[in-house]
Design an enzyme around this catalytic site. Structure first.
Site, PDB file in Angstrom:
ATOM      1  N   HIS A 177       3.167  -8.377   1.018  1.00 25.29           N
ATOM      2  CA  HIS A 177       2.388  -9.123   0.027  1.00 25.29           C
ATOM      3  C   HIS A 177       1.186  -8.333  -0.467  1.00 25.29           C
ATOM      4  CE1 HIS A 177       0.273 -10.018   3.816  1.00 25.29           C
ATOM      5  NE2 HIS A 177      -0.806 -10.073   3.060  1.00 25.29           N
ATOM      6  N   LYS A 200       3.166  -7.078  -7.757  1.00 20.02           N
ATOM      7  CA  LYS A 200       3.783  -6.381  -8.880  1.00 20.02           C
ATOM      8  C   LYS A 200       2.740  -5.777  -9.804  1.00 20.02           C
ATOM      9  CE  LYS A 200       7.601  -8.004 -10.351  1.00 20.02           C
ATOM     10  NZ  LYS A 200       8.685  -8.809 -10.984  1.00 20.02           N
ATOM     11  N   GLU A 242     -12.724  -4.541   5.606  1.00 24.10           N
ATOM     12  CA  GLU A 242     -12.991  -5.966   5.469  1.00 24.10           C
ATOM     13  C   GLU A 242     -14.326  -6.321   6.104  1.00 24.10           C
ATOM     14  OE1 GLU A 242      -9.294  -8.594   5.896  1.00 24.10           O
ATOM     15  OE2 GLU A 242      -8.896  -6.974   7.293  1.00 24.10           O
ATOM     16  N   ASP A 265      -1.410  -3.267  12.031  1.00 22.13           N
ATOM     17  CA  ASP A 265      -1.591  -4.406  11.133  1.00 22.13           C
ATOM     18  C   ASP A 265      -1.705  -3.980   9.676  1.00 22.13           C
ATOM     19  OD1 ASP A 265      -2.105  -7.195  10.481  1.00 22.13           O
ATOM     20  OD2 ASP A 265      -4.187  -6.614  10.181  1.00 22.13           O
ATOM     21  N   HIS A 292       1.005  -1.566   5.383  1.00 19.82           N
ATOM     22  CA  HIS A 292       0.644  -1.645   3.965  1.00 19.82           C
ATOM     23  C   HIS A 292       0.182  -0.325   3.356  1.00 19.82           C
ATOM     24  CE1 HIS A 292       1.036  -5.927   4.486  1.00 19.82           C
ATOM     25  NE2 HIS A 292       0.013  -5.992   5.305  1.00 19.82           N
ATOM     26  N   LYS A 333     -12.057  -4.033  10.412  1.00 19.35           N
ATOM     27  CA  LYS A 333     -12.663  -5.355  10.316  1.00 19.35           C
ATOM     28  C   LYS A 333     -14.145  -5.308  10.673  1.00 19.35           C
ATOM     29  CE  LYS A 333      -8.617  -8.264  11.167  1.00 19.35           C
ATOM     30  NZ  LYS A 333      -8.735  -8.904   9.841  1.00 19.35           N
ATOM     31  N   LYS A 337     -17.065  -5.038   1.904  1.00 15.40           N
ATOM     32  CA  LYS A 337     -15.647  -4.938   1.567  1.00 15.40           C
ATOM     33  C   LYS A 337     -15.431  -3.702   0.702  1.00 15.40           C
ATOM     34  CE  LYS A 337     -15.398  -9.136  -0.109  1.00 15.40           C
ATOM     35  NZ  LYS A 337     -14.856 -10.399  -0.720  1.00 15.40           N
TER      36      LYS A 337
END
Length: 479
Positions: free
Chosen positions: A184, A188, A222, A241, A246, A344, A349
């Site tokens: 996720h 797109k 994050e 993770d 990703h 984290k 951010k």
């Protein structure tokens, strides 16, 4: 000219072109379904992109249909407020006709349930990885309606060997084209923003190589801490993770050669080619780093030491900040470090890719001021573009100053999980992770994980709210 091979190359198999009629969510009573899947589906329905869909939930909580429909209604509420009459009617139709089944998805009852559903069916495994594998074992090819899609959440396996076994299990159920391994993180809009920027601009494509680029960084910092996710996160850590799951895919999109088309096979072949050429040189100092946050302050929030978080086993040595430097061993990228970092409880951010260009070959004597390398920054969520370059400063024509050209990139109307479901319902696997790619991601990080477990890389610390350990160059990234 024989065009048969081209026709096969350019088309999705016919059974994958049939739009999904039934979406079955396993783990329907869980957090992922309520917080992400159902809201993503709601916006998809509101925009008229899930017409005629029947929604079915299944889980281990003993819920009635009415209880389930209340959950669906709550998740659809925001979409209902913004919907026009047609969208509102579609949302209410899906909600009011939805049903829930109290079953053990690892037993024979799952196959019996699927057999009653109108096909094509998409089965979404919103479950922990171990339960998903058991649920797959409860299914057989003969129990699945034609053109069934299987939708798997990451992490896909726990290492390369387990990913390979799971791939084998899934391939016995449905064709690879009908397996959607969800990432996720890569919506797109993000994917095609990167590809459009790279391949549609003459000013960039000729210099997108090791002759002109010094390094590439992909950062996902994050400011959130553990947020009650110890049950999953303490067994995973930042490397598994985020980087394995990703950031390696973001790296591949930044590094791949131009595919001949944007067809899923062309695009995923090129992604796979980059990952097969990628590795981490553990003999290179600083090729991997790990750290864990201690107590600190983020804004007005007091953050406790990671080891004091509820559910954390401090003896595991789980990292909350990870960094690896990947080498892509091909002609275009040999010698260019790709630095992937995620963590984290950081002070700010920071979600971006930074492409740092090499210095000019010669700067004429007489210029003063700061001569800094040209940088291109691609921001993720929201998608933005910034080009940092040297120009003549104000007041002194010989002094160099920094200028930044900024632009907002295209955004989608869908939520991230809406984009995921859009591809699943339409039978488009373009943004799904292909089986060989999932295995290669584990191959790249497994030597790093082994080095860490053997204590060859120290577990450093950083205060929550800081930019990370001071000794890490990436902790000073926007300097």
């Amino acid at each position: 000219m024989d065009t048969s091979s081209l026709a096969e190359h350019d088309t999705i198999p016919a059974d994958a072109e049939t739009r999904v009629k039934t979406l079955l969510i396993l783990g329907a009573s869980g957090d992922l379904t309520g917080r992400l899947l159902l809201p993503g589906l709601a916006r998809l329905i509101r925009l008229g992109r899930a017409d005629g869909l029947h929604l079915v939930g299944a889980g281990s909580d003993d819920w009635t249909d009415d209880h389930w429909r209340e959950r669906v209604g709550g998740a659809f509420a925001a979409a209902l407020e913004k919907a026009d009459d047609r969208g509102r009617a579609a949302l209410e139709q899906v909600r009011d006709t939805s049903s829930y089944h109290f079953i053990d998805v690892t037993q024979d009852g799952l196959a019996a349930l699927v057999a009653t559903l109108e096909g094509p069916v998409a089965i979404y495994f919103a479950l922990p990885p171990a339960i998903s594998q058991k649920a797959c074992s409860a299914l057989g090819p003969d129990s699945l309606p034609k053109s069934t899609r299987l939708v798997m959440e990451k992490p896909f396996g726990t290492d390369q060997a387990s990913a390979h076994r799971l791939n084998g299990k899934l391939s016995r159920l449905v064709p690879e084209q009908n397996i959607h391994r969800v990432d996720h993180f890569l919506g797109k809009a993000t994917v095609f923003n990167i590809l459009g920027l790279r391949f549609a601009n003459r000013i960039l494509e000729p210099v997108w190589n090791n002759l002109h680029i010094e390094k590439v960084e992909v950062i996902f910092d994050e400011d959130l801490a553990l947020e009650n996710r110890a049950r999953y996160y303490d067994g995973a850590g930042a490397l598994r993770d985020m980087i394995q799951s990703h950031l390696l895919h973001v790296m591949a999109l930044l590094a791949l050669n131009a595919p001949s088309t944007l067809h899923e096979r062309d695009l995923r072949d090129h992604i796979g080619s980059i990952l097969r050429a990628s590795s981490v040189d553990l003999d290179e100092p600083g090729s991997s780093r790990r750290a864990r946050y201690t107590a600190g302050t983020i804004g007005d929030r007091q953050i406790v030491d990671y080891t004091a978080e509820p559910g954390v086993d401090g003896a595991k040595g789980t990292e909350t900040l990870a960094e690896v430097t990947v080498s892509i061993n091909n002609e275009r990228w040999s010698g260019v470090p790709f630095v992937l970092r995620s963590g984290k409880a950081l002070g700010a951010k920071r979600k971006e890719a930074v492409i740092t260009f090499r210095p000019v070959s010669h700067l004429p004597t007489g210029f003063t001021g700061q001569d800094a390398p040209t940088k291109l920054r691609i921001g993720f969520g929201p998608d933005t573009l910034q080009l940092e370059m040297d120009v003549n400063g104000p007041g002194d024509m010989f002094s160099l100053d920094r200028a930044t050209l900024s632009a907002d990139l295209n955004e989608t109307d869908l939520l991230p999980y809406g984009e995921v479901l859009d591809g699943v319902l339409a039978g488009d696997p373009t943004l799904s992770v292909r089986g060989d790619t999932a295995e290669d991601c584990w191959r790249i990080v497994e030597p790093v994980l082994a080095a860490w477990s053997e204590g060859r890389v120290p577990l450093e610390e950083y205060p929550a709210g800081s930019d990370g350990p001071d000794g890490w160059p990436s902790s000073h990234g926007r300097a």
